[in-house]
Design an enzyme around this catalytic site. Structure first.
Site, short mmCIF file in Angstrom:
data_model
loop_
_atom_site.label_atom_id
_atom_site.label_comp_id
_atom_site.label_asym_id
_atom_site.label_seq_id
_atom_site.Cartn_x
_atom_site.Cartn_y
_atom_site.Cartn_z
N TYR A 16 0.82 -1.21 0.00
CA TYR A 16 0.00 0.00 0.00
C TYR A 16 0.86 1.26 0.00
O TYR A 16 0.59 2.22 0.74
CB TYR A 16 -0.94 0.01 1.22
N TYR A 144 -13.06 -7.01 5.25
CA TYR A 144 -11.82 -7.17 4.50
C TYR A 144 -11.46 -8.65 4.47
O TYR A 144 -11.40 -9.30 5.52
CB TYR A 144 -10.68 -6.38 5.13
N ASP A 244 -14.51 -15.98 8.23
CA ASP A 244 -13.11 -15.64 8.00
C ASP A 244 -12.46 -15.34 9.35
O ASP A 244 -12.57 -14.25 9.88
CB ASP A 244 -13.04 -14.42 7.07
N LYS A 273 -2.50 -16.54 9.27
CA LYS A 273 -1.69 -15.67 10.12
C LYS A 273 -1.03 -16.43 11.28
O LYS A 273 0.06 -16.95 11.14
CB LYS A 273 -2.54 -14.49 10.62
#
Length: 435
Positions: A16, A144, A244, A273
């Site tokens: 980003y 997200y 998620d 993760k």
């Protein structure tokens, strides 16, 4: 060091961030426990667990040893036509670790890929059930799910990916749940989801959401009653529920998985993760027996996905060691302690002039600002406090490793406060701290 940073600025893109205009602020030299050491002598507390993954801290000896031992035997072998002991052992541990009923595991390279797999799995399930028209998903605004095309298409349609609408498949979106995790439930909060499903249920394969904790698009914590209503709605309409848990799972919100706040189990779950303790990329898409058996017993019985590095042995070894740590350490107790400390420090920040909101759940603390400070002011606070924070937009947050001490939590919260006290930046300010 200067030459290295110059090369980095000239040739390497960062997440980003613009090329050249936003050079890396620090050159990481090593990382151990809660601390990242830089080449110019800073020792920074990693207050964001290197994007929420380092649950056990950096370079956990047990995980490092497991990777080293596996590297002496086999670093990689294709999972097509082969299997191997690390994949099987990790699978065995996951089946015991996961909620009852979720036990069919598809190993993926990253969280984004696990989301892609979950969406494809839901569509293939509906096809197997004789409903090929059910090929759309419903997601939540403010959500997200990753940066690949399929995952972007399920993330907030007005969020960070608006530039790429032209290449995304089109799905349906319900309004974000507004009832706070620490507030009262209002049944009106579910009306938008009910309306979307009522209008499009003949096209919908599944609903996907981040349970209780919406991460990368707003750091929002919502009421678990929403998930109970969602489970019931999906069951009534022959729609699968995908959760998620990539950011929220592995004790981050308090319990082992965030779904436990609502006492429900999805049909498909995404994890990643902290699965490997953040040491090496790996994720998984996990399905119920109902989903897996329906696909397996259909005309097209193979699940149509296959990453090159699926079930990479090094990643599997890291996952085995990480799960052993989760099994043997009382992280539920540790996270409860971190939550208490965060509340003591962060909730009073609502009195800051620039504060819009504060919220805490588990090992997550968020200060939402009315206006963001400049990148230079943030960098100054990082250097002065020795705390690595990575604010985005108007959100200054911490998601520390679970081994973080009380003294370190206090330092993290003081750094958050200092950022909250900074002068707002001009509206044109835009750089890597504001993805």
């Amino acid at each position: 060091m200067k030459n290295l940073l110059q090369f980095d600025s000239e040739y390497l893109w960062h997440p980003y961030a613009a090329l050249k205009n936003t050079p890396a602020r620090f050159l990481a030299k090593s990382a151990h426990g809660t601390t990242i050491e830089t080449a110019d002598g800073y020792h920074l507390i990693d207050a964001v667990s290197s994007w929420w993954s380092m649950a056990h801290g950096h370079n956990a000896p047990e995980i490092v040893e497991a990777i080293q031992k596996q590297s002496e035997k086999m670093c990689h072998v294709m999972f097509g036509g082969f299997t191997h002991e690390p994949a099987i052992e990790l699978g065995e541990k996951l089946v015991r670790f996961l909620p009852a009923g979720l036990n069919k595991i598809f190993f993926a390279d990253s969280g984004s890929i696990s989301v892609e797999c979950a969406a494809k799995m839901a569509v293939q399930y509906q096809y197997a059930k004789g409903h090929p028209e059910k090929c759309k998903l419903v997601a939540l605004k403010g959500g997200y799910h990753g940066d690949t095309a399929g995952a972007m298409a399920l993330s907030d349609p007005d969020g960070m990916h608006v530039l790429f609408r032209g290449i995304m498949p089109q799905h349906y979106f319900a309004e974000r749940p507004n009832c706070r995790a620490d507030g009262e439930w209002n049944d009106e909060d579910f009306r938008s989801m009910e309306e979307v499903v009522a209008l499009h249920k003949k096209e919908i394969a599944a609903v996907i959401c981040e349970p209780v904790f919406q991460g990368g698009n707003g750091m929002w914590l919502y009421h678990p009653q929403y998930l109970k209503r969602l489970r019931k709605l999906c069951d009534e309409n022959g729609i699968l529920l995908i959760l998620d848990e990539i950011a929220a799972g592995f004790y981050r919100t308090g319990p082992r998985f965030a779904m436990e706040h609502a006492g429900i189990v999805p049909d498909i779950m995404c994890i990643g993760k902290a699965l490997t303790g953040g040491s090496i990329t790996m994720a998984a898409c996990v399905a119920s027996e109902m989903v897996a058996e329906t696909i397996t017993n259909s005309k097209i019985s193979a699940f149509m996905h296959g990453p090159t590095y699926m079930a990479n042995p090094l990643a599997c070894a890291a996952g085995i060691a990480s799960l052993s740590l989760f099994e043997n350490r009382d992280y539920k107790k540790e996270v409860a302690h971190i939550e208490k400390r965060l509340k003591q420090n962060i909730l009073p920040l609502k009195n800051l002039e620039n504060a819009a909101d504060v919220r805490v759940l588990g090992a997550i603390g968020v200060l939402e600002l009315k206006a963001k400070p400049s990148a230079e002011d943030i960098l100054k606070v990082i250097r002065e406090t020795g705390v690595w924070l990575r604010p985005f937009c108007n959100y200054v947050y911490t998601m520390p490793p679970f081994i973080t001490t009380d003294a370190e939590i206090d330092r993290i919260c003081e750094a958050i406060k200092k950022i909250g006290e900074c002068e707002p930046a001009p509206v044109t300010d835009d750089d890597e701290f504001h993805e």
